[in-house]
Design an enzyme around this catalytic site. Structure first.
Site, PDB file in Angstrom:
ATOM      1  N   CYS A 189       6.054  -5.924 -10.563  1.00 25.71           N
ATOM      2  CA  CYS A 189       4.917  -5.621  -9.693  1.00 25.71           C
ATOM      3  C   CYS A 189       4.203  -6.916  -9.322  1.00 25.71           C
ATOM      4  O   CYS A 189       4.499  -7.988  -9.843  1.00 25.71           O
ATOM      5  CB  CYS A 189       3.954  -4.665 -10.394  1.00 25.71           C
ATOM      6  SG  CYS A 189       3.070  -5.415 -11.776  1.00 25.71           S
TER       7      CYS A 189
ATOM      8  N   LYS B 250       3.536  11.877  -5.384  1.00 18.59           N
ATOM      9  CA  LYS B 250       4.719  11.159  -4.922  1.00 18.59           C
ATOM     10  C   LYS B 250       5.928  12.080  -4.882  1.00 18.59           C
ATOM     11  O   LYS B 250       6.169  12.838  -5.824  1.00 18.59           O
ATOM     12  CB  LYS B 250       5.001   9.964  -5.841  1.00 18.59           C
ATOM     13  CG  LYS B 250       3.883   8.921  -5.834  1.00 18.59           C
ATOM     14  CD  LYS B 250       4.185   7.770  -6.775  1.00 18.59           C
ATOM     15  CE  LYS B 250       3.080   6.714  -6.708  1.00 18.59           C
ATOM     16  NZ  LYS B 250       3.349   5.568  -7.611  1.00 18.59           N
TER      17      LYS B 250
ATOM     18  N   CYS C  49       3.778   0.141 -11.818  1.00 18.84           N
ATOM     19  CA  CYS C  49       4.134   0.079 -10.399  1.00 18.84           C
ATOM     20  C   CYS C  49       5.573  -0.367 -10.162  1.00 18.84           C
ATOM     21  O   CYS C  49       6.145  -0.068  -9.119  1.00 18.84           O
ATOM     22  CB  CYS C  49       3.168  -0.840  -9.655  1.00 18.84           C
ATOM     23  SG  CYS C  49       1.515  -0.136  -9.479  1.00 18.84           S
TER      24      CYS C  49
ATOM     25  N   ARG D   2       2.141  10.391  -0.837  1.00 14.89           N
ATOM     26  CA  ARG D   2       2.491   9.036  -0.415  1.00 14.89           C
ATOM     27  C   ARG D   2       3.807   9.046   0.366  1.00 14.89           C
ATOM     28  O   ARG D   2       4.378  10.089   0.656  1.00 14.89           O
ATOM     29  CB  ARG D   2       2.599   8.117  -1.641  1.00 14.89           C
ATOM     30  CG  ARG D   2       1.332   8.089  -2.517  1.00 14.89           C
ATOM     31  CD  ARG D   2       0.202   7.326  -1.870  1.00 14.89           C
ATOM     32  NE  ARG D   2      -0.979   7.219  -2.733  1.00 14.89           N
ATOM     33  CZ  ARG D   2      -1.181   6.276  -3.647  1.00 14.89           C
ATOM     34  NH1 ARG D   2      -0.264   5.345  -3.853  1.00 14.89           N
ATOM     35  NH2 ARG D   2      -2.289   6.260  -4.359  1.00 14.89           N
TER      36      ARG D   2
ATOM     37  N   ARG E 292      -0.986  -1.783   3.098  1.00 17.03           N
ATOM     38  CA  ARG E 292       0.345  -1.217   2.861  1.00 17.03           C
ATOM     39  C   ARG E 292       0.805  -0.468   4.095  1.00 17.03           C
ATOM     40  O   ARG E 292       0.062   0.359   4.649  1.00 17.03           O
ATOM     41  CB  ARG E 292       0.296  -0.292   1.648  1.00 17.03           C
ATOM     42  CG  ARG E 292       1.639   0.211   1.170  1.00 17.03           C
ATOM     43  CD  ARG E 292       1.473   1.042  -0.093  1.00 17.03           C
ATOM     44  NE  ARG E 292       1.079   0.227  -1.229  1.00 17.03           N
ATOM     45  CZ  ARG E 292       0.423   0.701  -2.289  1.00 17.03           C
ATOM     46  NH1 ARG E 292       0.056   1.987  -2.328  1.00 17.03           N
ATOM     47  NH2 ARG E 292       0.120  -0.090  -3.295  1.00 17.03           N
TER      48      ARG E 292
ATOM     49  N   CYS F 207       0.438  -4.361 -16.169  1.00 17.39           N
ATOM     50  CA  CYS F 207      -0.387  -3.370 -16.861  1.00 17.39           C
ATOM     51  C   CYS F 207       0.427  -2.091 -16.982  1.00 17.39           C
ATOM     52  O   CYS F 207       1.504  -1.983 -16.397  1.00 17.39           O
ATOM     53  CB  CYS F 207      -1.696  -3.127 -16.100  1.00 17.39           C
ATOM     54  SG  CYS F 207      -1.522  -2.032 -14.668  1.00 17.39           S
TER      55      CYS F 207
ATOM     56  N   CYS G 216      -3.976  -8.313  -8.187  1.00 17.86           N
ATOM     57  CA  CYS G 216      -4.237  -6.966  -8.694  1.00 17.86           C
ATOM     58  C   CYS G 216      -5.363  -7.006  -9.720  1.00 17.86           C
ATOM     59  O   CYS G 216      -5.274  -7.703 -10.742  1.00 17.86           O
ATOM     60  CB  CYS G 216      -2.980  -6.367  -9.307  1.00 17.86           C
ATOM     61  SG  CYS G 216      -3.264  -4.716  -9.993  1.00 17.86           S
TER      62      CYS G 216
ATOM     63  N   LYS H 152      -3.092  10.753  -6.621  1.00 18.14           N
ATOM     64  CA  LYS H 152      -1.954  10.520  -5.736  1.00 18.14           C
ATOM     65  C   LYS H 152      -0.802  11.465  -6.081  1.00 18.14           C
ATOM     66  O   LYS H 152      -0.692  11.968  -7.197  1.00 18.14           O
ATOM     67  CB  LYS H 152      -1.492   9.077  -5.860  1.00 18.14           C
ATOM     68  CG  LYS H 152      -1.049   8.664  -7.262  1.00 18.14           C
ATOM     69  CD  LYS H 152      -0.797   7.180  -7.324  1.00 18.14           C
ATOM     70  CE  LYS H 152      -0.509   6.738  -8.766  1.00 18.14           C
ATOM     71  NZ  LYS H 152      -0.358   5.269  -8.862  1.00 18.14           N
TER      72      LYS H 152
END
Length: 566
Positions: A431, A212, A480, A147, A78, A476, A437, A210
């Site tokens: 996603c 954001k 995302c 992020r 990424r 899932c 994934c 994480k």
């Protein structure tokens, strides 16, 4: 934190971070091991901080097991681009990289980043080197750190946008990890003797999960500010940026069967002057660092820290650490969380073209050669490319004399005014999901386009083909593609089976609600057709689909509405 490491209930990740020597681990040695395409287990965790996930091709899983081969391990990389902006030269470098080391495509993410898939272990270091040579980086695009900071990527939309864009870059830069491990491992830099690593913000153990941050500029919520751990809403008075409303505790991921996990929208806790934004952001990050759950990663996001201790506790802790108090929230209004397509002229006199990119995938297919078109544009464009928060792309800073040439390329490659671009499709997101994934239960990016083909038939039958309805799909519940904010949304439960959710707002300030579970495609079409027909017949003037299904009580408003704390 040192005392907490004596707690045997800490998650495995906390011990991995503790012994990692500031994110070095044994990544160098893992990369050099020729006996496997994978990294060592601890290094799989640590490499996320460097901007990569280890994955494998799930389409080939059964065949390789039959041949007694290990999975076809590969890596997703990424790329962090401040505010989602790259020069034409950088675009060409990334395009070439995808062909040389990746699977030939590029993925534009919902956080204004690039993703490359299918990179083998032996190509991982050369890939990251090329990215850095192009003056971009992969650091902190994954892992338990802040992020990429999101904002509207067109600073020339207004003077306010320009000011906010600069602030987003400053926040992003301020909260990067300070360890030199990244430069040593990937760029062959020597560790400076006698200079110990230190992380003044993150400390040795970084964050519990994480983090954001996003900045929105009303009336457009094009980065879904309430889905972030920390959000800032620009407040403008008399064409001047006064400051920001502060939102805390957003996050959409959850786990099936775990009632202690749930999507949550951020709460608005107050207003700060614009010169205080970095101080406030840093202080909030330290609160999550010190109080976040390090025992259970499923409950480690900032939203759970807030819900466990209370919003008033958070505000009091913030005021205590700041030594001053934030002000009461100021009024604002959002009207949409989508992108506006086509040409717009910037304050600098140049043109910006927002281009729909289906689910962010830059690739060529028959009759729609998007990757070739953008490569050809990059070769003549003196401007740049900008990634939106909805997986789309802005061809930016175009001179008047170059508009026709760019349009000609888009027409020749089948991209410009493509007849498949209905209102539903242009407001869709998905996603990656299968086949790369490891968390996905079902398809998303590879399946949603064909489902929209069938839904568009229903939309046309009811005269709604131009109607804008946000539709989102994830493989899932990690969300995302921010499926919990889709007016129509699907979350994969098993291959070919989805939970369907309805009723999010069109501007991103209301979550959707579970409608029915474990639906096949036939079930989905059967359920949606009468609802869409009713919407065509019975909607109020300018009423959005999400508001309609709430008004008609097809679903109830979901719990956890946004709070405004004054």
């Amino acid at each position: 934190m040192e005392e907490r490491l004596n707690n045997p209930d800490l998650s495995e990740d906390e011990f991995i971070k503790d012994k990692s020597d500031f994110l070095r681990g044994t990544i160098r040695e893992s990369l050099q091991n020729p006996l496997t395409g994978a990294l060592e287990p601890d290094d799989i965790k640590l490499i996320k901080y460097h901007g990569s996930y280890q994955q494998y091709d799930r389409d080939l899983e059964s065949e390789r097991k039959h041949q007694k081969l290990e999975p076809l391990y590969q890596f997703m990389v990424r790329v962090r681009a401040a505010g989602g902006i790259t020069t034409s030269e950088q675009w060409l470098a990334l395009d070439e990289l995808s062909e040389k080391y990746g699977n030939g495509t590029m993925k534009l993410t919902t956080r204004q980043s690039f993703q490359f898939h299918g990179i083998l272990k032996r190509s991982l270091k050369p890939t990251i080197k090329v990215i850095n040579e192009a003056l971009l980086t992969t650091i902190a695009t994954c892992g338990d750190v802040n992020r990429n900071v999101m904002c509207n990527p067109n600073p020339y939309q207004s003077p306010i946008h320009e000011e906010v864009y600069e602030m987003a870059g400053q926040i992003s830069e301020a909260f990067l990890p300070k360890t030199s491990a990244y430069h040593e491992i990937w760029l062959d830099k020597e560790k400076v003797a006698g200079r110990p690593d230190r992380e003044p913000l993150y400390h040795k153990h970084y964050l519990p999960r994480k983090f954001k941050i996003a900045i929105a500029i009303p009336p457009n919520n094009d980065i879904d500010v309430f889905a972030n751990d920390l959000g800032f809403i620009a407040i403008e008075e008399n064409n001047e940026l006064k400051g920001f409303n502060v939102c805390v505790g957003g996050g959409l991921g959850s786990t099936f069967g775990e009632k202690t996990t749930y999507p949550r929208l951020a709460d608005v806790i107050g207003f700060v002057q614009k010169d205080k934004i970095i101080e406030v952001a840093e202080t909030i990050i330290t609160i999550q660092r010190d109080f976040g759950n390090r025992e259970d990663r499923k409950n480690a996001r900032f939203k759970y820290t807030i819900d466990k201790r209370g919003l008033n506790w958070l505000v009091n802790e913030l005021h205590s650490r700041l030594g001053w108090e934030i002000e009461s929230p100021r009024s604002f209004k959002f009207i949409t969380n989508g992108d506006k397509y086509g040409w717009v002229k910037g304050t600098n006199g140049k043109w910006f073209y927002t281009l729909f990119v289906e689910h962010g995938r830059i690739k060529d297919e028959e009759g729609y050669q998007l990757k070739k078109a953008l490569r050809e544009i990059a070769q003549i464009l003196k401007g740049d490319f900008r990634l939106t928060g909805n997986q789309n792309l802005i061809i930016a800073n175009v001179e008047d004399k170059d508009k026709k040439s760019i349009e000609a390329i888009l027409v020749e490659r089948g991209v410009f005014n493509n007849p498949k671009l209905t209102g539903l499709r242009k407001n869709s997101m998905a996603c990656v999901a299968l086949n790369t994934c490891g968390l996905a239960f079902a398809e998303a990016e590879r399946y949603l386009p064909s489902l929209i083909d069938k839904l568009d038939e229903i939309m046309r039958k009811n005269g709604l083909e131009e109607n804008e309805i946000n539709i989102r799909m994830t493989g899932c519940p990690n969300n995302c593609a921010r499926s919990s904010l889709g007016e129509i949304a699907f979350i994969g439960r098993a291959v070919g089976r989805y939970n369907m959710y309805l009723g999010a707002s069109h501007n991103g300030d209301r979550l959707n609600t579970l409608y029915k579970e474990m639906l096949s495609e036939e079930d989905i079409l059967q359920e949606l057709e009468p609802i869409i027909a009713a919407y065509a017949r019975e909607r109020n003037q300018k009423e959005h689909f999400g508001d309609f299904v709430i008004r008609k009580r097809i679903v109830e408003v979901t719990e956890r509405p946004i709070k405004f704390l004054s």
